[in-house]
Write an enzyme that holds these catalytic residues in place. Structure first.
Site, PDB file in Angstrom:
ATOM      1  N   LYS A 158      51.300 -14.564  29.783  1.00 33.24           N
ATOM      2  CA  LYS A 158      51.266 -13.458  30.736  1.00 33.24           C
ATOM      3  C   LYS A 158      50.096 -12.980  30.950  1.00 33.24           C
ATOM      4  O   LYS A 158      49.383 -12.474  30.030  1.00 33.24           O
ATOM      5  CB  LYS A 158      52.229 -12.469  30.168  1.00 33.24           C
TER       6      LYS A 158
HETATM    7  C1  E4P Z   1      57.893  -7.234  32.936  1.00 32.57           C
HETATM    8  O1  E4P Z   1      57.525  -8.111  32.507  1.00 32.57           O
HETATM    9  C2  E4P Z   1      57.578  -5.993  32.407  1.00 32.57           C
HETATM   10  O2  E4P Z   1      57.662  -6.113  30.862  1.00 32.57           O
HETATM   11  C3  E4P Z   1      58.679  -4.693  32.487  1.00 32.57           C
HETATM   12  O3  E4P Z   1      59.450  -5.059  33.752  1.00 32.57           O
HETATM   13  C4  E4P Z   1      58.041  -3.484  32.914  1.00 32.57           C
HETATM   14  O4  E4P Z   1      58.849  -2.442  33.176  1.00 32.57           O
HETATM   15  P1  E4P Z   1      58.777  -0.849  33.340  1.00 32.57           P
HETATM   16  O5  E4P Z   1      58.320  -0.491  34.643  1.00 32.57           O
HETATM   17  O6  E4P Z   1      60.025  -0.453  33.173  1.00 32.57           O
HETATM   18  O7  E4P Z   1      57.722  -0.577  32.088  1.00 32.57           O
END
Ligand code: E4P
Length: 224
Positions: free
Chosen positions: A83
């Site tokens: 990522k």
């Molecule tokens: C996605 O890969 C992220 O880890 C995640 O969805 C972030 O979400 P949040 O806005 O609840 O932190």
């Protein structure tokens, strides 16, 4: 639509994976930090719990640093997806990792606009992660972004092959809307995944069926 679980909590992942309903896992540095455990250990354990894609995020910010760290993360297991953030450096790192002789799958994260998503696809990302909850939080329309990205990718199926991974999901309504729009995947916190199955009429109906069944058994027993 694929359903990923958005957590680094291996206890929760093991429990949810046992249902057969989890297609993959996404983590981020905040989620892993919350476990208090070693980053590599956590990712290794998750890849053993779930055979599908497991996103592990880089913490370097230069293209070179992300490529080196990305290769290291990908060496943990065959189902690791690296990522990277949606920055110029991140897009360049994506291009390098996805384009090398032995390509590495990349999830471009922190996507908040359709033009960003267009660039992620052009950089060769396997997934792009538009954060809908965080857009809703600032009064914008996260789901409108999903509609735009799905439309754009569908308009160029031969060249834009990136999957739309709906992220920052806050509740079952987000999952429903994403599915109706044809998003490829959604990543959801464990609590939201559990909410997807819950309905008060299911519980009420089941309780009534079981009560009737017990009554029937009791009256059959009293006749014999
Ligand atoms: C996605 O890969 C992220 O880890 C995640 O969805 C972030 O979400 P949040 O806005 O609840 O932190």
């Amino acid at each position: 639509m694929q359903l990923f679980v958005d957590t680094a909590d291996t206890g929760q992942i093991a429990e949810l994976a046992a249902t057969g309903l989890v297609d993959g896992v996404t983590t981020n540095p905040s989620l892993v930090a919350r476990t208090g455990r070693d980053f590599r250990d956590v990712i290794t354990e998750i890849t053993q719990l779930v055979p599908g894609p497991v996103s592990a995020e880089v913490t370097e910010t230069s293209c070179e640093g992300m490529v080196t760290q990305g290769r290291e993360l990908a060496s943990i297991a065959g189902n690791v997806v690296v990522k990277v953030p949606l920055t110029w450096e991140g897009l360049q790192a994506c291009h390098v990792l996805a384009g090398q002789d032995d390509p590495i799958d990349v999830n471009v994260t922190l996507c908040f606009s359709a033009t960003q998503a267009l660039l992620a696809a052009k950089a060769g990302a396997r997934f792009v992660s538009p954060f809908i909850g965080r857009l809703d939080d600032i009064g914008q329309n996260g789901m409108a972004l999903i509609r735009d990205v799905v439309d754009i990718y569908r308009s160029y199926p031969r060249t834009l092959k990136t999957e739309v991974l709906v992220a920052s999901v806050r509740g079952p309504g987000h999952v429903l809307e994403a599915a109706k729009l044809g998003a490829d995947a959604a990543t959801v916190p464990p609590g939201v995944l559990r909410q997807l199955v819950a309905h008060p009429l299911t519980d009420k109906g089941l309780a009534a069926f079981l009560a009737d069944w017990e009554k029937a058994k009791a009256s059959a027993g009293s006749r014999s």
